[in-house]
Design a protein around this motif. Structure first.
Motif, PDB file in Angstrom:
ATOM      1  N   ARG A  31      34.310  52.388  22.653  1.00 19.39           N
ATOM      2  CA  ARG A  31      34.625  51.926  24.058  1.00 19.39           C
ATOM      3  C   ARG A  31      36.188  51.533  24.107  1.00 19.39           C
ATOM      4  O   ARG A  31      36.668  51.070  25.031  1.00 19.39           O
ATOM      5  CB  ARG A  31      33.833  50.711  24.759  1.00 19.39           C
ATOM      6  CG  ARG A  31      32.462  51.083  24.717  1.00 19.39           C
ATOM      7  CD  ARG A  31      32.149  52.160  25.594  1.00 19.39           C
ATOM      8  NE  ARG A  31      32.414  52.509  26.659  1.00 19.39           N
ATOM      9  CZ  ARG A  31      32.582  53.495  27.554  1.00 19.39           C
ATOM     10  NH1 ARG A  31      32.292  54.692  26.989  1.00 19.39           N
ATOM     11  NH2 ARG A  31      33.019  53.445  28.773  1.00 19.39           N
ATOM     12  N   GLY A  32      36.916  52.037  23.088  1.00 21.95           N
ATOM     13  CA  GLY A  32      38.297  52.022  23.212  1.00 21.95           C
ATOM     14  C   GLY A  32      39.217  53.504  23.185  1.00 21.95           C
ATOM     15  O   GLY A  32      38.191  54.343  23.630  1.00 21.95           O
ATOM     16  N   SER A  71      47.486  45.396  23.537  1.00 24.26           N
ATOM     17  CA  SER A  71      46.485  45.879  22.930  1.00 24.26           C
ATOM     18  C   SER A  71      46.473  45.662  21.337  1.00 24.26           C
ATOM     19  O   SER A  71      47.275  45.180  20.708  1.00 24.26           O
ATOM     20  CB  SER A  71      46.525  47.525  22.852  1.00 24.26           C
ATOM     21  OG  SER A  71      46.705  47.928  24.411  1.00 24.26           O
ATOM     22  N   SER A  72      45.351  46.107  20.793  1.00 22.35           N
ATOM     23  CA  SER A  72      45.082  46.079  19.125  1.00 22.35           C
ATOM     24  C   SER A  72      44.739  47.562  18.774  1.00 22.35           C
ATOM     25  O   SER A  72      44.433  48.324  19.437  1.00 22.35           O
ATOM     26  CB  SER A  72      43.743  45.186  19.009  1.00 22.35           C
ATOM     27  OG  SER A  72      44.231  43.682  19.385  1.00 22.35           O
ATOM     28  N   ILE A  92      42.514  52.105  19.324  1.00 25.92           N
ATOM     29  CA  ILE A  92      43.331  51.338  20.263  1.00 25.92           C
ATOM     30  C   ILE A  92      42.323  50.542  21.307  1.00 25.92           C
ATOM     31  O   ILE A  92      41.408  51.282  21.939  1.00 25.92           O
ATOM     32  CB  ILE A  92      44.397  51.930  20.803  1.00 25.92           C
ATOM     33  CG1 ILE A  92      45.221  52.816  19.982  1.00 25.92           C
ATOM     34  CG2 ILE A  92      45.133  51.153  21.693  1.00 25.92           C
ATOM     35  CD1 ILE A  92      46.163  53.868  20.541  1.00 25.92           C
ATOM     36  N   GLY A  93      42.561  49.222  21.744  1.00 21.85           N
ATOM     37  CA  GLY A  93      41.792  48.767  22.514  1.00 21.85           C
ATOM     38  C   GLY A  93      42.409  47.546  22.928  1.00 21.85           C
ATOM     39  O   GLY A  93      43.454  46.974  22.391  1.00 21.85           O
ATOM     40  N   PRO A  94      41.530  46.619  23.676  1.00 18.69           N
ATOM     41  CA  PRO A  94      42.010  45.428  24.068  1.00 18.69           C
ATOM     42  C   PRO A  94      41.983  44.487  23.138  1.00 18.69           C
ATOM     43  O   PRO A  94      41.248  44.730  22.168  1.00 18.69           O
ATOM     44  CB  PRO A  94      41.107  44.995  25.273  1.00 18.69           C
ATOM     45  CG  PRO A  94      39.732  45.805  25.191  1.00 18.69           C
ATOM     46  CD  PRO A  94      40.389  47.279  24.610  1.00 18.69           C
ATOM     47  N   THR A  95      42.602  43.287  23.262  1.00 16.80           N
ATOM     48  CA  THR A  95      42.565  42.424  21.966  1.00 16.80           C
ATOM     49  C   THR A  95      40.955  42.067  21.656  1.00 16.80           C
ATOM     50  O   THR A  95      40.854  41.373  20.604  1.00 16.80           O
ATOM     51  CB  THR A  95      43.566  41.113  22.133  1.00 16.80           C
ATOM     52  OG1 THR A  95      43.227  40.528  23.349  1.00 16.80           O
ATOM     53  CG2 THR A  95      44.927  41.485  22.083  1.00 16.80           C
ATOM     54  N   PHE A 123      52.609  47.709  20.485  1.00 18.82           N
ATOM     55  CA  PHE A 123      51.549  47.032  21.077  1.00 18.82           C
ATOM     56  C   PHE A 123      51.832  45.899  21.713  1.00 18.82           C
ATOM     57  O   PHE A 123      51.120  45.337  22.431  1.00 18.82           O
ATOM     58  CB  PHE A 123      50.321  47.115  20.219  1.00 18.82           C
ATOM     59  CG  PHE A 123      49.748  48.263  19.797  1.00 18.82           C
ATOM     60  CD1 PHE A 123      49.164  49.117  20.555  1.00 18.82           C
ATOM     61  CD2 PHE A 123      50.230  48.441  18.595  1.00 18.82           C
ATOM     62  CE1 PHE A 123      48.628  50.477  19.924  1.00 18.82           C
ATOM     63  CE2 PHE A 123      49.810  49.806  18.000  1.00 18.82           C
ATOM     64  CZ  PHE A 123      49.309  50.689  18.868  1.00 18.82           C
ATOM     65  N   SER A 124      53.226  45.324  21.696  1.00 17.86           N
ATOM     66  CA  SER A 124      53.244  43.962  21.993  1.00 17.86           C
ATOM     67  C   SER A 124      53.381  43.887  23.638  1.00 17.86           C
ATOM     68  O   SER A 124      53.138  42.881  24.120  1.00 17.86           O
ATOM     69  CB  SER A 124      54.730  43.555  21.557  1.00 17.86           C
ATOM     70  OG  SER A 124      55.939  44.459  22.052  1.00 17.86           O
TER      71      SER A 124
END
Length: 362
Positions: free
Chosen positions: A134-135, A312-313, A333-336, A307-308
């Motif tokens: 889901r990323g 994102s992570s 890649i996705g939210p933290t 990503f700063s």
């Protein structure tokens, strides 16, 4: 007091069991819902008996360490990026993929790519990672050295020609080269015939090396202008400017990262991230991130400059060719608040599968 990842072991030793349990519950609640967890709710779900007041005291200690923060007055706590790193390194348990997940990955990645080009396999892997995480699924490949099948020079202008390189899988690469002064059409043909007779079946670096061993043959078979043309053509094709640079990036599932974003600033930051990812320097940096350590790497928020801004992570792992050289990477890649424990083995298995499928059949 600022907590740093280099002191993880010290922090673990400093926390008692109830502090560890409260911290773990705060992080797991955030990863599941994205919402802060308050002292009253925490006191209800803890395995030990603690009053909300006691829980608040522990949360204050965790905040002093820089592991959690309060998004606003009277709210519960959320993990900081440092806290997430602490959780991933010290608390997270990564298990094996289930047989069902492995079969699902095998089926999707192999579906349209078993006998197809590498790009088809990259598309399927990226789409699969996006769907299962889901990323946004990411696949990057470094520039490969095709085995030569045919070489041809086509004159464009008196001083320029198109050098056409055909690889063993019928991939075609065109380069414009400067012609030596006075070269004729027959010399163009002569130079191409020499290359096709002596050097096909090799990669470009091998071709350039082979030319050094064939100096006497070149001198006897070709005139000065044709020799110059052969050397110029090889120098343009296999020059160091492009060696080792990523050639292609495929990202699927960008829309997943936009879901639930109502803040225009968040949308702008994500757009900036994807714009940056398309740049060649960023592609090289992504590949370098994957190469910088064995296995799967996790980068949370500002731990990497790419990503700063977006917050994102990135979870990324390299894959290798038959000579154990890193030729690409896969990732998410996705939210933290990604489900790290589930996605890490998924990325790891996909990288292993990509390595197997990208190697020539024996």
């Amino acid at each position: 007091m600022e907590f740093r990842s280099s002191t993880i072991s010290d922090a673990v030793a400093a926390l008692d069991e109830r502090s560890k349990e409260i911290f773990r519950r705060i992080v797991e609640g955030y990863l599941e819902t994205g919402e802060p967890l308050g002292s009253r709710n925490l006191s209800r779900i803890l395995p030990m008996s603690l009053s909300p007041a006691s829980v608040r005291n522990v949360m204050s200690d965790l905040e002093e360490l820089g592991l959690v923060y309060s998004p606003h007055v009277s709210a519960g706590r959320l993990p900081t990026q440092v806290g997430l790193r602490f959780f991933v390194d010290a608390f997270m348990q990564v298990g094996d993929l289930s047989a069902e997940d492995r079969a699902n990955i095998d089926r999707q990645v192999r579906a349209d790519s078993r006998d197809g080009p590498m790009e088809a396999m990259m598309n399927e892997a990226s789409r699969m990672l996006s769907g299962m995480s889901r990323g946004a699924g990411l696949v990057i490949t470094s520039k490969s050295d095709p085995v030569l099948k045919h070489v041809e020079f086509i004159r464009l202008e008196p001083t320029k020609a198109l050098a056409v390189l055909v690889g063993d899988h019928d991939q075609v690469e065109n380069r414009i080269i400067e012609l030596p002064a006075g070269v004729t059409s027959s010399q163009l043909t002569e130079a191409a015939n020499f290359l096709n007779a002596h050097m096909t079946g090799q990669t470009l670096p091998e071709l350039r090396s082979q030319l050094g061993h064939l100096k006497d043959d070149v001198r006897h078979e070709l005139d000065a202008l044709s020799r110059d043309l052969v050397e110029r053509g090889i120098a343009v094709w296999s020059g160091t400017a492009d060696e080792g640079k990523p050639a292609q990036l495929i990202i699927r599932g960008r829309a997943n990262l936009l879901e639930g974003l109502g803040n225009p600033d968040d949308l702008d930051r994500l757009r900036m991230l994807f714009d940056d990812l398309e740049k060649k320097d960023s592609l090289l940096e992504l590949l370098n991130l994957a190469e910088s350590g064995p296995g799967v790497r996790i980068f949370i928020g500002s731990e990497n400059k790419l990503f700063s801004l977006s917050g994102s992570s990135l979870i990324v792992a390299p894959y290798r060719d038959e000579d154990d050289r890193i030729v690409g990477a896969v990732g998410v890649i996705g939210p933290t608040r990604l489900n790290y424990s589930r996605i890490v083995p998924m990325v790891d298995y996909t990288a292993q599968l990509m390595a197997r499928l990208s190697r020539p059949s024996k």
